[in-house]
Design a protein around this motif. Sequence first.
Motif, mmCIF file in Angstrom:
data_model
loop_
_atom_site.group_PDB
_atom_site.id
_atom_site.type_symbol
_atom_site.label_atom_id
_atom_site.label_comp_id
_atom_site.label_asym_id
_atom_site.label_seq_id
_atom_site.Cartn_x
_atom_site.Cartn_y
_atom_site.Cartn_z
ATOM 1 N N ARG A 71 0.840 -1.206 0.000
ATOM 2 C CA ARG A 71 0.000 0.000 0.000
ATOM 3 C C ARG A 71 0.878 1.262 0.000
ATOM 4 O O ARG A 71 0.541 2.272 0.591
ATOM 5 C CB ARG A 71 -0.944 -0.020 1.196
ATOM 6 C CG ARG A 71 -1.976 -1.157 1.131
ATOM 7 C CD ARG A 71 -3.081 -0.981 2.138
ATOM 8 N NE ARG A 71 -3.967 -2.133 2.200
ATOM 9 C CZ ARG A 71 -5.029 -2.313 1.422
ATOM 10 N NH1 ARG A 71 -5.332 -1.416 0.511
ATOM 11 N NH2 ARG A 71 -5.781 -3.387 1.558
ATOM 12 N N ILE A 125 -11.836 -6.630 -4.197
ATOM 13 C CA ILE A 125 -12.919 -7.541 -3.810
ATOM 14 C C ILE A 125 -14.124 -6.735 -3.335
ATOM 15 O O ILE A 125 -15.230 -7.242 -3.312
ATOM 16 C CB ILE A 125 -12.490 -8.552 -2.725
ATOM 17 C CG1 ILE A 125 -12.123 -7.851 -1.416
ATOM 18 C CG2 ILE A 125 -11.365 -9.450 -3.204
ATOM 19 C CD1 ILE A 125 -12.096 -8.789 -0.219
ATOM 20 N N ASP A 126 -13.900 -5.465 -2.954
ATOM 21 C CA ASP A 126 -14.998 -4.647 -2.405
ATOM 22 C C ASP A 126 -15.997 -4.178 -3.468
ATOM 23 O O ASP A 126 -17.095 -3.744 -3.123
ATOM 24 C CB ASP A 126 -14.431 -3.409 -1.701
ATOM 25 C CG ASP A 126 -13.648 -3.749 -0.449
ATOM 26 O OD1 ASP A 126 -13.702 -4.914 -0.017
ATOM 27 O OD2 ASP A 126 -12.965 -2.848 0.087
ATOM 28 N N MET A 168 -15.528 -8.562 4.596
ATOM 29 C CA MET A 168 -14.819 -7.319 4.282
ATOM 30 C C MET A 168 -15.783 -6.308 3.653
ATOM 31 O O MET A 168 -16.873 -6.659 3.197
ATOM 32 C CB MET A 168 -13.625 -7.598 3.385
ATOM 33 C CG MET A 168 -12.437 -8.139 4.174
ATOM 34 S SD MET A 168 -10.953 -8.303 3.185
ATOM 35 C CE MET A 168 -9.735 -8.608 4.454
ATOM 36 N N GLY A 169 -15.342 -5.092 3.599
ATOM 37 C CA GLY A 169 -16.166 -4.003 3.047
ATOM 38 C C GLY A 169 -16.027 -2.799 3.958
ATOM 39 O O GLY A 169 -16.692 -2.719 4.977
ATOM 40 N N HIS A 270 -9.120 -12.405 5.544
ATOM 41 C CA HIS A 270 -8.376 -12.558 4.282
ATOM 42 C C HIS A 270 -8.686 -13.841 3.526
ATOM 43 O O HIS A 270 -8.266 -13.974 2.364
ATOM 44 C CB HIS A 270 -6.872 -12.428 4.552
ATOM 45 C CG HIS A 270 -6.503 -11.049 5.010
ATOM 46 N ND1 HIS A 270 -6.499 -10.691 6.329
ATOM 47 C CD2 HIS A 270 -6.190 -9.932 4.312
ATOM 48 C CE1 HIS A 270 -6.170 -9.409 6.435
ATOM 49 N NE2 HIS A 270 -5.981 -8.927 5.227
ATOM 50 N N ARG A 273 -9.949 -13.078 0.244
ATOM 51 C CA ARG A 273 -9.060 -12.575 -0.810
ATOM 52 C C ARG A 273 -8.148 -13.655 -1.367
ATOM 53 O O ARG A 273 -7.434 -13.415 -2.348
ATOM 54 C CB ARG A 273 -8.186 -11.439 -0.244
ATOM 55 C CG ARG A 273 -8.936 -10.181 0.061
ATOM 56 C CD ARG A 273 -8.130 -8.923 -0.148
ATOM 57 N NE ARG A 273 -6.799 -8.927 0.355
ATOM 58 C CZ ARG A 273 -6.311 -8.013 1.222
ATOM 59 N NH1 ARG A 273 -7.087 -7.054 1.685
ATOM 60 N NH2 ARG A 273 -5.057 -8.054 1.589
HETATM 61 O O1 F6P Z 1 -8.645 -4.549 -0.662
HETATM 62 C C1 F6P Z 1 -9.790 -4.175 0.024
HETATM 63 C C2 F6P Z 1 -9.778 -4.765 1.413
HETATM 64 O O2 F6P Z 1 -9.850 -6.164 1.314
HETATM 65 C C3 F6P Z 1 -10.866 -4.188 2.303
HETATM 66 O O3 F6P Z 1 -12.086 -4.848 2.176
HETATM 67 C C4 F6P Z 1 -10.253 -4.324 3.669
HETATM 68 O O4 F6P Z 1 -10.764 -3.353 4.548
HETATM 69 C C5 F6P Z 1 -8.810 -4.094 3.411
HETATM 70 O O5 F6P Z 1 -8.571 -4.459 2.074
HETATM 71 C C6 F6P Z 1 -7.879 -4.853 4.320
HETATM 72 O O6 F6P Z 1 -6.585 -4.571 3.943
HETATM 73 P P1 F6P Z 1 -5.279 -5.163 4.607
HETATM 74 O O7 F6P Z 1 -5.170 -6.590 4.166
HETATM 75 O O8 F6P Z 1 -4.181 -4.316 4.078
HETATM 76 O O9 F6P Z 1 -5.463 -5.041 6.086
#
Ligand code: F6P
Length: 340
Positions: A71, A125-126, A168-169, A270, A273
């Motif tokens: 990020r 994914i959101d 998530m969201g 996760h 994802r």
């Molecule tokens: O990529 C979007 C997301 O999956 C969101 O739904 C979630 O809030 C965020 O990423 C979590 O991110 P990380 O894995 O960096 O904590």
Amino acid sequence: MRIGLLTGGGDCPGLNAVIRAVVLKGSRLGHEFVGFQDGWRGPLEGRSRPLVEEDVEDVLSRGGTILGSSRTNPYKVDGGVEQIRQNLEAAGVDALIAIGGEDTLGVAKRLTDDGIPVVGVPKTIDNDLGATDYTFGFDTAVSIATEAVDRLRTTAESHHRALVVEVMGRHAGWIALHSGLAGGANGILIPETPFDVDTVCGWVRSRFERGHASIIVVAEGAVPEGGAEVLATGETDAFGHVRLGGVGTWLAAEIEQRTGHETRAVVLGHVQRGGTPTAYDRVLSTRFGLQAIDAAHEGDFGLMVALRGTDIVRVPLSEATAELKTVPPERYAEVETFFG
Ligand code: F6P
């Protein structure tokens, strides 16, 4: 042309399918490719490797990203844009294809304004990017969450428990809405509409009165009326996002205390994802990749590829990041029929 590829933000099933489509079609068009590692950190720190057809031909169904992700926000680094410009030049890279969500594409837009040619590919994914009907990764996340709801229902029924499933969201409740609807949840809570805990308890009670356990699906960014988001930690990332998590556990305790029914929370996190993309996501990712390399081949930069209806189109990057796509009230009203 020598084209750099990168994947930024949260990983998402289908990223490798985009990379594969870009490199396979692009190589046949006579282009060369360089993979930058770990999102914007790659061009910032000059970390890259050549990407050839053999690297990508078998990655269609592989989850995650072979390029790594982060990020990193180059606009938060002193001289970041200049560093990127120099590293692209050193790698002989003429243009970039950046695959990411609102943050990655926001950087892509600013770099375009700063004279670096970029094509954006939307992923998250959101499913919350305004300029495209769907992002890849969403269908996979919804399938995983729906399967979880199905599995949790049988154990909830066996033990006469209520189960709160946190998905998530952050700002948009699409995963909660779709997985809750597909899984027949007895309540769906989304960030767009603050919820009343007593109303949720009412749904749970009425289900038990009819002899059934309840499944409540809650998005991580959902907030109780008059309350605030539940945070996992106090940290923020380079784009200023807080780390969410915990609303499911909080809500389960409230339901148990107010109704007297045993209530457990499951945080999918996760898992949503990870793993292989669904067929839908593989097709969407591949079509996005093909359009992205066509755009770069034609010298058409400063845009994002997008799904409109069944067509893959090109939209300006400014449009891509202008608006977050949240769940409209009428879509939420549709599913309220099934609550309780
Ligand atoms: O990529 C979007 C997301 O999956 C969101 O739904 C979630 O809030 C965020 O990423 C979590 O991110 P990380 O894995 O960096 O904590």
